[in-house]
Design a protein around this motif. Structure first.
Motif, PDB file in Angstrom:
ATOM      1  N   THR A  29      -1.992  -0.250  12.482  1.00 14.60           N
ATOM      2  CA  THR A  29      -3.337  -0.905  12.886  1.00 14.60           C
ATOM      3  C   THR A  29      -4.558  -0.576  12.151  1.00 14.60           C
ATOM      4  OG1 THR A  29      -3.795   0.917  14.602  1.00 14.60           O
ATOM      5  CG2 THR A  29      -2.680  -0.925  15.598  1.00 14.60           C
ATOM      6  N   LEU A  30      -5.757  -1.297  12.088  1.00 19.76           N
ATOM      7  CA  LEU A  30      -6.682  -1.236  11.451  1.00 19.76           C
ATOM      8  C   LEU A  30      -7.335   0.558  11.497  1.00 19.76           C
ATOM      9  CD1 LEU A  30      -9.034  -2.465   9.783  1.00 19.76           C
ATOM     10  CD2 LEU A  30     -10.369  -2.754  11.981  1.00 19.76           C
ATOM     11  N   GLY A  31      -7.474   0.918  10.285  1.00 17.18           N
ATOM     12  CA  GLY A  31      -8.016   2.163  10.018  1.00 17.18           C
ATOM     13  C   GLY A  31      -7.189   3.254   9.887  1.00 17.18           C
ATOM     14  N   MET A  32      -5.779   2.938  10.009  1.00 15.97           N
ATOM     15  CA  MET A  32      -4.818   4.222   9.900  1.00 15.97           C
ATOM     16  C   MET A  32      -4.663   4.465   8.358  1.00 15.97           C
ATOM     17  SD  MET A  32      -1.678   3.213  12.278  1.00 15.97           S
ATOM     18  CE  MET A  32      -1.693   3.261  14.100  1.00 15.97           C
ATOM     19  N   SER A  33      -4.490   5.582   7.906  1.00 11.40           N
ATOM     20  CA  SER A  33      -4.094   6.240   6.687  1.00 11.40           C
ATOM     21  C   SER A  33      -2.900   5.828   6.100  1.00 11.40           C
ATOM     22  CB  SER A  33      -4.572   7.633   6.279  1.00 11.40           C
ATOM     23  OG  SER A  33      -3.685   8.261   6.984  1.00 11.40           O
ATOM     24  N   MET A  34      -2.616   5.733   4.788  1.00  9.28           N
ATOM     25  CA  MET A  34      -1.303   5.534   4.184  1.00  9.28           C
ATOM     26  C   MET A  34      -0.605   6.719   4.703  1.00  9.28           C
ATOM     27  SD  MET A  34      -1.847   4.313   0.421  1.00  9.28           S
ATOM     28  CE  MET A  34      -1.997   2.608  -0.146  1.00  9.28           C
ATOM     29  N   GLU A  35      -1.052   8.025   4.753  1.00  9.67           N
ATOM     30  CA  GLU A  35      -0.191   9.164   5.108  1.00  9.67           C
ATOM     31  C   GLU A  35       0.312   9.073   6.529  1.00  9.67           C
ATOM     32  OE1 GLU A  35      -3.333   9.345   3.685  1.00  9.67           O
ATOM     33  OE2 GLU A  35      -2.505   9.605   1.908  1.00  9.67           O
ATOM     34  N   PHE A  36      -0.529   8.645   7.364  1.00  5.54           N
ATOM     35  CA  PHE A  36      -0.167   8.437   8.754  1.00  5.54           C
ATOM     36  C   PHE A  36       0.792   7.381   9.026  1.00  5.54           C
ATOM     37  CE2 PHE A  36      -0.592   6.742  13.117  1.00  5.54           C
ATOM     38  CZ  PHE A  36      -0.294   8.112  13.861  1.00  5.54           C
ATOM     39  N   VAL A  37       0.448   6.437   8.370  1.00  3.84           N
ATOM     40  CA  VAL A  37       1.669   5.064   8.487  1.00  3.84           C
ATOM     41  C   VAL A  37       3.045   5.709   7.809  1.00  3.84           C
ATOM     42  CG1 VAL A  37       2.141   2.723   7.517  1.00  3.84           C
ATOM     43  CG2 VAL A  37      -0.108   3.551   8.205  1.00  3.84           C
ATOM     44  N   ARG A  38       2.959   6.232   6.760  1.00  5.81           N
ATOM     45  CA  ARG A  38       4.192   6.586   6.305  1.00  5.81           C
ATOM     46  C   ARG A  38       4.811   7.798   7.330  1.00  5.81           C
ATOM     47  NH1 ARG A  38       3.187   8.020   1.247  1.00  5.81           N
ATOM     48  NH2 ARG A  38       3.880   6.063   0.359  1.00  5.81           N
ATOM     49  N   GLY A  90       7.580   5.327   8.729  1.00  2.00           N
ATOM     50  CA  GLY A  90       8.593   5.692   7.739  1.00  2.00           C
ATOM     51  C   GLY A  90       8.185   5.087   6.238  1.00  2.00           C
ATOM     52  N   GLN A  91       9.168   5.324   5.519  1.00  2.00           N
ATOM     53  CA  GLN A  91       9.064   4.714   4.116  1.00  2.00           C
ATOM     54  C   GLN A  91       9.347   3.126   4.197  1.00  2.00           C
ATOM     55  OE1 GLN A  91       8.020   6.756   1.348  1.00  2.00           O
ATOM     56  NE2 GLN A  91       7.845   4.965   0.272  1.00  2.00           N
ATOM     57  N   ALA A  92       8.177   2.552   3.531  1.00  2.00           N
ATOM     58  CA  ALA A  92       8.276   0.947   3.328  1.00  2.00           C
ATOM     59  C   ALA A  92       9.597   0.824   2.423  1.00  2.00           C
ATOM     60  CB  ALA A  92       7.042   0.476   2.794  1.00  2.00           C
ATOM     61  N   ASN A  93      10.042  -0.474   2.622  1.00  2.00           N
ATOM     62  CA  ASN A  93      11.117  -1.072   1.709  1.00  2.00           C
ATOM     63  C   ASN A  93      10.675  -1.175   0.279  1.00  2.00           C
ATOM     64  OD1 ASN A  93      12.698  -1.185   4.330  1.00  2.00           O
ATOM     65  ND2 ASN A  93      12.326  -3.203   4.513  1.00  2.00           N
ATOM     66  N   SER A  94       9.312  -1.488   0.149  1.00  2.00           N
ATOM     67  CA  SER A  94       8.881  -1.604  -1.228  1.00  2.00           C
ATOM     68  C   SER A  94       7.355  -1.505  -1.001  1.00  2.00           C
ATOM     69  CB  SER A  94       9.337  -3.123  -1.969  1.00  2.00           C
ATOM     70  OG  SER A  94       8.883  -4.037  -1.313  1.00  2.00           O
ATOM     71  N   GLU A  95       6.725  -1.340  -2.315  1.00  2.00           N
ATOM     72  CA  GLU A  95       5.109  -1.376  -2.141  1.00  2.00           C
ATOM     73  C   GLU A  95       4.818  -2.113  -3.312  1.00  2.00           C
ATOM     74  OE1 GLU A  95       3.835   2.937  -2.258  1.00  2.00           O
ATOM     75  OE2 GLU A  95       5.049   3.332  -0.606  1.00  2.00           O
ATOM     76  N   GLN A  96       3.622  -2.764  -3.223  1.00  2.24           N
ATOM     77  CA  GLN A  96       3.181  -3.734  -4.380  1.00  2.24           C
ATOM     78  C   GLN A  96       1.437  -3.378  -4.406  1.00  2.24           C
ATOM     79  OE1 GLN A  96       3.497  -8.011  -2.967  1.00  2.24           O
ATOM     80  NE2 GLN A  96       2.042  -8.587  -4.530  1.00  2.24           N
ATOM     81  N   GLY A  97       1.354  -3.106  -5.645  1.00  2.00           N
ATOM     82  CA  GLY A  97      -0.123  -2.850  -6.062  1.00  2.00           C
ATOM     83  C   GLY A  97      -0.207  -1.053  -6.180  1.00  2.00           C
ATOM     84  N   PRO A  98      -1.668  -0.955  -6.252  1.00  2.00           N
ATOM     85  CA  PRO A  98      -2.708  -1.487  -6.032  1.00  2.00           C
ATOM     86  C   PRO A  98      -3.325  -2.461  -6.960  1.00  2.00           C
ATOM     87  CG  PRO A  98      -3.330   0.715  -6.590  1.00  2.00           C
ATOM     88  CD  PRO A  98      -1.819   0.563  -6.739  1.00  2.00           C
ATOM     89  N   TYR A 137       7.691  -3.993   5.008  1.00  2.00           N
ATOM     90  CA  TYR A 137       8.635  -3.363   5.980  1.00  2.00           C
ATOM     91  C   TYR A 137       9.628  -4.576   6.637  1.00  2.00           C
ATOM     92  CZ  TYR A 137       6.184   0.862   6.292  1.00  2.00           C
ATOM     93  OH  TYR A 137       5.533   2.172   6.093  1.00  2.00           O
ATOM     94  N   ASP A 138      10.301  -4.316   7.152  1.00  2.00           N
ATOM     95  CA  ASP A 138      11.431  -5.432   7.597  1.00  2.00           C
ATOM     96  C   ASP A 138      10.781  -6.497   8.350  1.00  2.00           C
ATOM     97  OD1 ASP A 138      13.830  -4.064   6.436  1.00  2.00           O
ATOM     98  OD2 ASP A 138      14.313  -3.120   8.207  1.00  2.00           O
ATOM     99  N   ASN A 139      10.038  -6.289   9.200  1.00  2.00           N
ATOM    100  CA  ASN A 139       9.571  -7.410  10.169  1.00  2.00           C
ATOM    101  C   ASN A 139       8.036  -7.667   9.890  1.00  2.00           C
ATOM    102  OD1 ASN A 139      11.927  -7.667  11.614  1.00  2.00           O
ATOM    103  ND2 ASN A 139      11.589  -5.755  12.838  1.00  2.00           N
ATOM    104  N   TYR A 140       7.358  -6.716   9.056  1.00  2.00           N
ATOM    105  CA  TYR A 140       5.933  -6.902   8.780  1.00  2.00           C
ATOM    106  C   TYR A 140       5.604  -6.326   7.526  1.00  2.00           C
ATOM    107  CZ  TYR A 140       5.862  -2.051  10.494  1.00  2.00           C
ATOM    108  OH  TYR A 140       6.359  -0.764  10.610  1.00  2.00           O
ATOM    109  N   ARG A 141       4.297  -6.673   7.016  1.00  2.00           N
ATOM    110  CA  ARG A 141       3.565  -6.347   5.797  1.00  2.00           C
ATOM    111  C   ARG A 141       2.505  -5.523   6.364  1.00  2.00           C
ATOM    112  NH1 ARG A 141       7.915  -7.949   4.658  1.00  2.00           N
ATOM    113  NH2 ARG A 141       8.421  -9.311   3.442  1.00  2.00           N
ATOM    114  N   VAL A 142       2.363  -4.633   5.492  1.00  2.00           N
ATOM    115  CA  VAL A 142       0.927  -3.635   6.070  1.00  2.00           C
ATOM    116  C   VAL A 142      -0.010  -3.876   4.623  1.00  2.00           C
ATOM    117  CG1 VAL A 142      -0.293  -1.488   6.623  1.00  2.00           C
ATOM    118  CG2 VAL A 142       2.094  -2.135   7.393  1.00  2.00           C
ATOM    119  N   TYR A 143      -1.317  -4.069   4.885  1.00  2.00           N
ATOM    120  CA  TYR A 143      -2.262  -4.322   3.869  1.00  2.00           C
ATOM    121  C   TYR A 143      -3.307  -3.069   3.814  1.00  2.00           C
ATOM    122  CZ  TYR A 143      -0.372  -8.941   2.878  1.00  2.00           C
ATOM    123  OH  TYR A 143       0.431 -10.063   2.560  1.00  2.00           O
TER     124      TYR A 143
END
Length: 113
Positions: A59-68, A72-80, A91-97
């Motif tokens: 959800t809005l405001g979470m840090s990358m470290e907390f999300v990981r 868990g580890q994302a299937n792939s990462e794009q960017g920055p 991720y399998d069912n969603y994308r996190v921006y």
């Protein structure tokens, strides 16, 4: 031979009616057309409303470290990419921006069923 001059005065009511009535009609028609030209019907297939509401997502405001650590580890990462830097984790069912390293949006991926 005398030359006749015709002066058009904006204060002349006959001139105003003859010129401004059609202009006003066109403006009203454009206004009415613009309100209907941009309406759109969104059709949601029966049975898919609220689908995947039980899935926990970042959800809005979470840090990358907390999300990981929490998701868990994302299937792939794009960017920055860009300024501010935007990164997308897939991720399998969603994308996190992320903007910088903070979640700005999570998008569910349609399953296509």
């Amino acid at each position: 031979m005398a030359t006749r001059t015709h002066t058009i005065s904006l204060s002349n009511p006959k001139y105003n009616r003859r010129i401004f009535a059609p202009v006003l009609s066109v403006l009203i028609a454009m206004l009415l057309h613009s309100t209907t030209a941009f309406s759109q019907t969104v059709a949601i297939p029966v049975g898919t409303q609220g689908q995947n509401t039980e899935v926990e997502v970042p959800t809005l405001g979470m840090s990358m470290e907390f999300v990981r650590s929490a998701f868990g580890q994302a299937n792939s990462e794009q960017g920055p990419v860009g300024n501010p830097p935007i990164t997308i984790w897939h991720y399998d069912n969603y994308r996190v921006y992320f903007e910088h390293s903070i979640v700005i949006h999570t998008v569910m991926i349609h399953s296509g069923n």
